[in-house]
Design a protein around this motif. Structure first.
Motif, mmCIF file in Angstrom:
data_model
loop_
_atom_site.group_PDB
_atom_site.id
_atom_site.type_symbol
_atom_site.label_atom_id
_atom_site.label_comp_id
_atom_site.label_asym_id
_atom_site.label_seq_id
_atom_site.Cartn_x
_atom_site.Cartn_y
_atom_site.Cartn_z
ATOM 1 N N ALA A 69 -5.481 -1.674 69.060
ATOM 2 C CA ALA A 69 -4.383 -1.353 67.734
ATOM 3 C C ALA A 69 -3.504 -2.400 67.490
ATOM 4 O O ALA A 69 -3.098 -2.607 66.438
ATOM 5 C CB ALA A 69 -3.392 -0.017 68.397
ATOM 6 N N ARG A 70 -3.091 -3.402 68.338
ATOM 7 C CA ARG A 70 -2.345 -4.372 68.091
ATOM 8 C C ARG A 70 -3.093 -5.754 67.881
ATOM 9 O O ARG A 70 -2.575 -6.871 67.946
ATOM 10 C CB ARG A 70 -1.425 -4.573 69.155
ATOM 11 C CG ARG A 70 -0.471 -3.422 69.614
ATOM 12 C CD ARG A 70 0.500 -3.622 70.873
ATOM 13 N NE ARG A 70 -0.154 -4.080 71.891
ATOM 14 C CZ ARG A 70 0.320 -5.278 72.544
ATOM 15 N NH1 ARG A 70 1.555 -5.728 72.263
ATOM 16 N NH2 ARG A 70 -0.257 -5.747 73.571
ATOM 17 N N ASN B 169 -9.274 -0.942 63.626
ATOM 18 C CA ASN B 169 -8.688 -2.065 64.588
ATOM 19 C C ASN B 169 -9.954 -2.571 65.312
ATOM 20 O O ASN B 169 -10.463 -1.826 66.219
ATOM 21 C CB ASN B 169 -7.514 -1.539 65.522
ATOM 22 C CG ASN B 169 -6.419 -0.773 64.580
ATOM 23 O OD1 ASN B 169 -5.827 -1.467 63.916
ATOM 24 N ND2 ASN B 169 -6.228 0.377 64.901
ATOM 25 N N THR C 263 -10.929 2.090 68.349
ATOM 26 C CA THR C 263 -10.540 1.375 67.174
ATOM 27 C C THR C 263 -9.208 2.227 66.577
ATOM 28 O O THR C 263 -8.688 1.793 65.370
ATOM 29 C CB THR C 263 -11.752 1.221 66.139
ATOM 30 O OG1 THR C 263 -11.939 2.389 66.011
ATOM 31 C CG2 THR C 263 -12.812 0.414 66.564
ATOM 32 N N GLY C 264 -8.997 3.293 67.114
ATOM 33 C CA GLY C 264 -7.859 4.138 66.633
ATOM 34 C C GLY C 264 -6.324 3.537 66.743
ATOM 35 O O GLY C 264 -6.241 2.400 67.372
ATOM 36 N N ASP C 265 -5.336 4.071 65.985
ATOM 37 C CA ASP C 265 -3.998 3.732 66.050
ATOM 38 C C ASP C 265 -3.433 3.562 67.294
ATOM 39 O O ASP C 265 -2.490 2.804 67.603
ATOM 40 C CB ASP C 265 -3.235 4.360 65.089
ATOM 41 C CG ASP C 265 -3.642 4.399 63.486
ATOM 42 O OD1 ASP C 265 -4.411 3.335 63.268
ATOM 43 O OD2 ASP C 265 -3.519 5.185 62.675
ATOM 44 N N ALA C 266 -3.906 4.234 68.123
ATOM 45 C CA ALA C 266 -3.284 4.227 69.687
ATOM 46 C C ALA C 266 -4.244 3.428 70.731
ATOM 47 O O ALA C 266 -3.899 3.465 71.718
ATOM 48 C CB ALA C 266 -2.949 5.539 70.189
ATOM 49 N N PRO D 161 -6.724 -1.548 54.568
ATOM 50 C CA PRO D 161 -7.034 -0.537 55.730
ATOM 51 C C PRO D 161 -8.400 -0.474 56.225
ATOM 52 O O PRO D 161 -9.454 -1.149 55.555
ATOM 53 C CB PRO D 161 -6.996 0.823 54.885
ATOM 54 C CG PRO D 161 -7.211 0.462 53.409
ATOM 55 C CD PRO D 161 -6.870 -0.917 53.430
#
Length: 157
Positions: free
Chosen positions: A128-129, A71, A121-124, A68
């Motif tokens: 993210a990718r 991103n 840097t967040g998941d959205a 973890p």
């Protein structure tokens, strides 16, 4: 997935001129004359700021496989949103260090870096990718042109 490239920028980077012109003003406008007493920027462009400062002071675990973390994309400059946000962070940093030498850096961390970094840097967010060893080209949002009757409702139409 694509691997990071060390070659010349292509794709989305080539189309950023218009976006950056919106941040800095028109490229044809004459530059303001420099005065002898005007403070010089510490970093001369956003790349120097990201590589010479930001990447050195941000201590976060970068997500990699099952590990973890945040991103991050090594080709940060290939993401229009990231480039725009990082450019804004650099300009705010340079301004606050000069205009508020006592508390400006604290304000910069709290009001500028923390919210932008969370989005980047967040998941959205734009990274993210991506990961430390991979880059995925950004995808633009799907849009349809606004109908003229909608645009006509605004006072500057």
């Amino acid at each position: 997935m694509t691997s990071p490239s060390t070659g010349p920028a292509t794709g989305p980077v080539a189309d950023l001129t218009t976006l950056l012109d919106q941040l800095t003003g028109t490229p044809d406008a004459p530059a303001a004359p420099a005065t002898q007493n005007a403070p010089q920027p510490v970093f001369h462009d956003v790349d120097q700021f990201v590589t010479g400062y930001l990447a050195q002071v941000i201590e976060r675990r970068v997500a990699s496989g099952p590990t973890p973390g945040i991103n991050w994309c090594p080709r940060w400059w290939a993401h229009p949103e990231a480039l725009s946000r990082l450019y804004a962070l650099w300009r705010a940093w340079e301004t606050l260090r000069v205009n508020d030498p006592h508390t400006g850096m604290s304000i910069w961390w709290r009001d500028h870096l923390d919210p932008h970094l969370a989005v980047l840097t967040g998941d959205a967010g734009p990274f993210a990718r991506c990961g430390p060893d991979r880059h995925r080209d950004p995808e633009v949002l799907p849009v349809e042109p606004a109908p003229p009757e909608v645009l006509a409702q605004f006072p500057d139409a």
